[in-house]
Each structure stands twice: as C-alpha cells, then as structure tokens.
Design an enzyme around this catalytic site. Structure first.
Site, PDB file in Angstrom:
ATOM      1  N   ASP A 625      46.571  36.051  43.538  1.00 14.67           N
ATOM      2  CA  ASP A 625      46.474  35.275  44.775  1.00 14.67           C
ATOM      3  C   ASP A 625      46.225  36.178  45.978  1.00 14.67           C
ATOM      4  OD1 ASP A 625      46.496  32.571  44.266  1.00 14.67           O
ATOM      5  OD2 ASP A 625      48.664  32.446  44.089  1.00 14.67           O
ATOM      6  N   CYS A 672      52.524  41.651  39.548  1.00 14.35           N
ATOM      7  CA  CYS A 672      52.170  40.795  38.416  1.00 14.35           C
ATOM      8  C   CYS A 672      50.819  40.163  38.693  1.00 14.35           C
ATOM      9  CB  CYS A 672      53.228  39.722  38.183  1.00 14.35           C
ATOM     10  SG  CYS A 672      53.468  38.584  39.539  1.00 14.35           S
TER      11      CYS A 672
END
Length: 673
Positions: A625, A672
């Site tokens: 993101d 992550c």
C-alpha cells in the site's frame, strides 16, 4: 468523425484476418479523410524493416514487397521518434526516401503516425495527397486515434500467428496482466469456454409456468450436486477454509431471493431460460457497478453459476477436454469450478483475461501453488489453443512464440526456482542472518489455517501479519466474539511460543464484505482500515475481546492497527483496546496486555513516525500500500502495474526515514508485503 471511427472499428473487429482488417482500414480511412492515399507499413522483426502491408492509392503490386529500414525514410523517422509527422511537401524533407515501385511521386502532402502497442512500435499509418498542404489538427487527431485502434488488432494477430510478413513466425510476443500467483510455468495452452451462452438466450413465452419453474429447479439441483462433488474432489488439494469459497456458490443456489426472482419472471410469461438470463444479468450488473474490488469480483461467480444452470436447462454436457502434461488453462473468466476437471499433476499454470488478485481463482491458485496471471485483457485467447506459452507469474507476463534463447532463459529460471526452494528447505532450521552476521527475524503473513503448516514447515519464526478479515469474508454476517476467539486461538496455538501479530479488521479499499457493502467513488482513498472500526466501536470491541481471550495462557499475541494516518486515531484505538482489556480481566480471564503497534501504509504516516512511535510498541510497514500511494500506481491495473516498483527511490527513502526515526524512539520496525 467519432461515428466514422466507430463504424471503422466495428468493421475491423469483424474481419476474418489481419489482411482483411488492414484493407478495411486503408479504404475507410482514405474515404473518411477525403485524401488520395492511405497505407499501412508494419515492422518485420525478422528482417528489421518496415513492409508495406496494405494501401489504397499506391501501386497494389508493391504490397508485401516494398520495405524500408527501421531508420530509413519518413516512415522510419516516425518509428524512431514515436510521434506523428505532418508535412505539406514530403519530397523536400531530408529524410524523404523515394520508392519507385509504389508510384508515390505525385503526392506531396504527408501525414504519418506510429502504431504502438504497449510501448512497442508495430508500424506506421500514412495518408498522402497530391495537393501541397498540411493536414489540420482534426485530421491528425483522427489518424492518431485510428492507429491506436489498429495497434490492438495487429498485436492480437501477431500473437495468434495470423501476422507473418515473410512467412516466418513472430517471436517473443509479450502480453501483460497482473500476478495472481507467483512462479514460472511453461506449457501448452488449453482454452476454456463457458458451458453455455446466456447472451444468446432469446425472449420467449411459455404455456405452463409450473413446468418452466420445475425445469429451472431441476437445473439448480443438478448444478448443486456438481458443486458438492467438486468440493469433495478438491478435498485433498485444498484446506477446509479454501474449499469454503465453494460455499458462496451453494449459498447463491439456496438463496430464496434468487429463486423467487426467477419464479417471478417466469410467472410474468418468460420461459425458464429467458427468466434466468434476466435475473443473472441484473445481479451481474449490480455487482459489476460496485466500487469495492472484492465485491465487484463476485460478478464473475454469479455469471459462472448462471452459465452452469443454463447448461443444465439446455441439457448440455461439456465436451471431454484432453489436458496435456503442463497444461496452461486460459479463459476469458476462469472460475474455481474448473479446477476439479484438471488432473492435479497436469496443471502448470492459468491465465484469466478478467479478474484481479481478489478473484476466487487467484486465491485458490496461490493456495495450491499454481502460477497464475489475471487481467491479461489484450491476450487473443481464442486463438491460442495448443500453443506453447510461458507464464511469468512473478511479473504478470504471458510470452508467446518465444525464441529458443528466451525459452532457455525461462527454463533456467524454473530450475533456479526449484533449486532455491530446495536450498531454502535445507536452511529452514538455521537462524536468519545476513552474510555479515546481522540477525533478521523472518516472519510470515497468514490468513488461512492452510498457511500455518506451510509457514512452520519452512522455518517461519513468527507471524508478522495475520489477516483477521479472512474470517469476516467467508461468512454471511459478522462473526460472533466466540467464533472469532476460536479462529484466533487456532493461530496462536499453532505458532506458540512464536509471536503472532494480529491486524485488526482491515476492510474497505480492495477488500469488502458482502453483508456490509461500502459504496464509494474512490474506495482506495476512502472508508477503510482503522477508519471503519473506529466509526463502529462495537465491531472493534468484539474483535479485541476475542483476541484477548484467545491469548489466555499463551501470551504470544501482538495487535496491530491498519491504515493509520494520524496520532489521534492511535490514541482512540489504544483507548478502546485498553477498555476491552479491562472488561476481559474483570470477567476473570488471566491475560497480559499484548504489545500494540501500527502499520505505516500511507505517506502521512511516514512523516509522523516519531510521534506514532511514542504511542506504540512496534511499527510495521505495509510496503504494498505504501508503494501504491507513493507512486500513485494501482498494482491491480494491468495498464500501469509495470510501474509498481518496490525499490523505487521514493519508496527506499521513505523506508529509511521510517526506520531511522522509529529506532531513535527505541521502537522496532518490521516490513510486510
């Protein structure tokens, strides 16, 4: 001009081959622009030359024989510059190259535009006129638009073998999509078609509504039986949670709203097949119009079910398909129901023209480890039956008619992947250290219980991100506190005493719940992550209480808040978390308050790391993101996914800032993605 363009495109799309399409182009464009010559030159990759492939106005005998070097003449210059050239007197230009075979000496006015597909020049579209004059802006714009349409036609013809200037195949054709599941696959294409065509069902009246509805219910029962058998057939290949995706299909078949909708249309006079078509179209249209990516993907499930029910109504049986070794399944819209038909040992890869990473078929492909590409919208799939393909699932690329060098390269990559996997297997019990002896904990991302065995088997030292939303996605309502507690407990026990980082509910954006739809114009920048759960503290509190109760006696849980953009959100979430803790302790549960962290996923959080670090125990960077927001690139969009680079300088600088400022506050950072 717009209507003319549409008419030309329609004609071109109905042409039986590229040669006919080119003839339509040159004839219609010449008439539309009221000029005297229109010609198409295409690149012959084997000879590195532009070949005259179609013309209206020049000598027809020159077609297929006259050619120019890639940097020769005005055509070559257009290709090199990758932009239009508009001249009032072409022969006076220094790059003009006279081709006597074409008979072009009387023509002075010249307008040429490049034909480009996915940044590769395929050819040049040219119009000419005797009069010495410049073509106006509207004419130039029309020709540019026409060339853009022609690019797709040529690319498809190349891929299908319908385009060979010298009788030799065109090598190394590349089509891009989105990575649905990683890995390299080399194999033979098997094209999958829908079992029946809803679009071809006509309107038709009936004489007995009861007979029609009974036939419909029999078809529904037949499809239900097939799905139950398929679920059983895949029992050994998929975990229980992964097979629960098929429950979504069965729930639709048992939905009274769906059944009653078809019955209503039948009672109004429409025969069963027509009623089914109307209801399926309405539901597909409803889901397709949703902004939420996950919910929009459910349109594919509805459409697949509709086709299967129609096939049962028509008593059609899918013809027996022969699956060669290393089968690569290709279809306009692959669905989970096709998996049961393919022998496990023969399935090498899958390509779907529609769909994204959230499609059910992509989720299952990742679960069974089959390289898969989604959204390959430009791939001429209907013409690839039996062809050898290479799938690069790591980068979302399909390669066709590859040269021996490229084939060798990808086979070597396959071997290296296998060797890497075997090498990692040998290393799984060793501590994770860099060559200079720096210790780096290696944790995993999980969401399904099937991830657990794979993660532990590969030496995972903990869970850096447990996606709690999976438990919310597979049901028809919000899971209860006790249901959540059991699911979380399984994860915590499976990894104990290793740490498990549980992310609070992260819905919105590309993840939605069928029973809690979020309709937004721009969902990626909308109501998602912590924003949703802070607005609904009742959902947040139930989840926190379930997490805390699940950790009793284990004490290996960490909690993480997603989509944080300011300190106030952290403070409010921390307040609710501590309130849930106090409630659970008062109920008699002996637990410790777990470490709490936040995710840095948006640029705003990057510039507030120091302030955020003072509030929490750890920070985790959500690199996918963060990269998407920093680069303004939707990685699920095949048109721009190639611009998504995790090692972009802006991303690296953001990571450096996050780590430096968090460490100065004594807070650890993980990543992550």
């Amino acid at each position: 001009m717009l209507n003319t363009l549409r008419q030309i495109v329609q004609e071109v799309n109905t042409a039986k081959d590229l040669s006919e399409a080119l003839e339509i182009i040159v004839e219609r464009v010449r008439d539309a622009m009221q000029t005297e010559v229109c010609s198409v030159y295409l690149v012959d990759r084997s000879a590195n030359r532009y070949v005259l492939m179609a013309t209206q106005g020049l000598n027809k005998g020159a077609v297929g024989t006259v050619s120019l070097g890639l940097s020769e003449g005005l055509v070559g210059l257009i290709g090199l510059r990758e932009e239009p050239i508009n001249l009032d007197d072409a022969p006076s230009h220094p790059n003009y190259y006279y081709l006597p075979e074409t008979g072009e000496e009387p023509f002075h006015a010249f307008l040429g535009v490049p034909i480009i597909h996915q940044r590769k020049v395929l050819g040049v579209l040219v119009v000419q006129q005797r009069q010495t004059r410049s073509f106006d802006e509207s004419e130039e714009a029309f020709l540019v638009t026409m060339s853009a349409q022609l690019a797709g036609v040529i690319a498809h013809a190349e891929a299908s073998g319908g385009f060979a200037l010298t009788g030799k195949p065109t090598f190394d054709l590349k089509f891009t999509g989105i990575s649905g599941a990683p890995g390299i696959a080399i194999g033979q294409a098997v094209v999958i078609y829908p079992p029946a065509d809803l679009e071809s069902v006509p309107d038709k009246t009936h004489t007995d509504a009861d007979v029609e509805y009974h036939a419909f219910l029999q078809a529904v029962d037949s499809v239900r039986d097939d799905l139950i058998q398929l679920n059983e057939k895949l029992k050994d290949r998929l975990s229980l949670e992964e097979r629960m995706l098929f429950e979504a299909y069965l729930r639709i078949l048992e939905d009274n709203v769906f059944l009653d909708s078809v019955k209503k249309v039948i009672n109004e006079g429409q025969w069963a097949q027509g009623a089914l078509r109307q209801v399926i179209h309405k539901q597909v249209s409803h889901f397709s119009s949703m902004e939420d990516d996950y919910l929009r993907e459910r349109a594919a499930d509805i459409r697949d079910l509709g086709r299967r029910i129609l096939a049962a109504l028509q008593h059609e049986r899918t013809k027996e398909i022969v699956y060669p070794p290393n089968t690569i399944l290709i279809g306009e819209e692959l669905t989970p129901s096709i998996l049961g038909d393919v022998p496990e040992e023969r399935l090498a890869g899958m390509v779907s023209l529609r769909g994204s990473r959230n499609s059910h078929i992509a989720i299952l492909a990742r679960a069974i480890g089959v390289p898969t590409i989604m959204g390959a919208i430009d791939l001429p799939f209907t013409q690839l039956e039996g062809k050898e393909l290479i799938l690069d699932g790591n980068h979302g690329v399909v390669l066709i008619n590859v040269s021996s060098e490229i084939n060798k390269h990808y086979r070597q990559l396959q071997e290296e992947e296998q060797q890497l996997s075997e090498g990692l297997e040998a290393l799984k019990d060793l501590p994770c250290e860099t060559p200079d002896s720096h210790r780096v904990p290696l944790w995993v991302n999980t969401g399904l219980m099937s991830d657990v065995a794979r993660s532990l088997d590969r030496g995972a030292e903990g869970v850096g991100l447990y996606r709690t939303e999976v438990a919310f996605m597979i049901g028809e309502r919000f899971p209860s506190e006790e249901e959540q507690r059991k699911i979380y407990r399984e994860q915590l026990e499976a990894f104990h005493p290793k740490p498990v980082t549980m992310r609070t509910l992260d819905i919105g954006g590309d993840k939605g719940l069928a029973y809690f739809p979020i309709h937004e114009t721009n969902p990626v920048l909308g109501w998602r992550g912590i924003r949703v759960t802070l607005d609904h503290p009742e959902i947040f509190m139930v989840q926190m209480r379930a997490m805390l109760k699940a950790s009793v006696g284990l004490n290996n849980m960490r909690v993480m808040f997603p989509m944080i953009t300011n300190v106030a959100e952290v403070e409010e979430a921390m307040h609710l978390a501590h309130r849930a803790y106090c409630e659970v302790v008062e109920e008699g549960f002996d637990i410790k308050m777990p470490p709490i962290g936040v995710m840095v996923e948006v640029p705003a959080a990057v510039y507030q790391v120091r302030e955020l670090a003072k509030q929490v125990d750890f920070i985790s960077v959500g690199s996918n993101d963060l990269t998407q927001y920093l680069l303004a690139v939707d990685r699920d969009n095949p048109r721009v996914s190639s611009l998504f680079h995790s090692l972009h300088p802006a991303v690296l600088r953001a990571l450096q800032q996050v780590v430096s400022e968090a460490h100065e506050e004594g807070v650890s950072v993980s990543i992550c993605g």
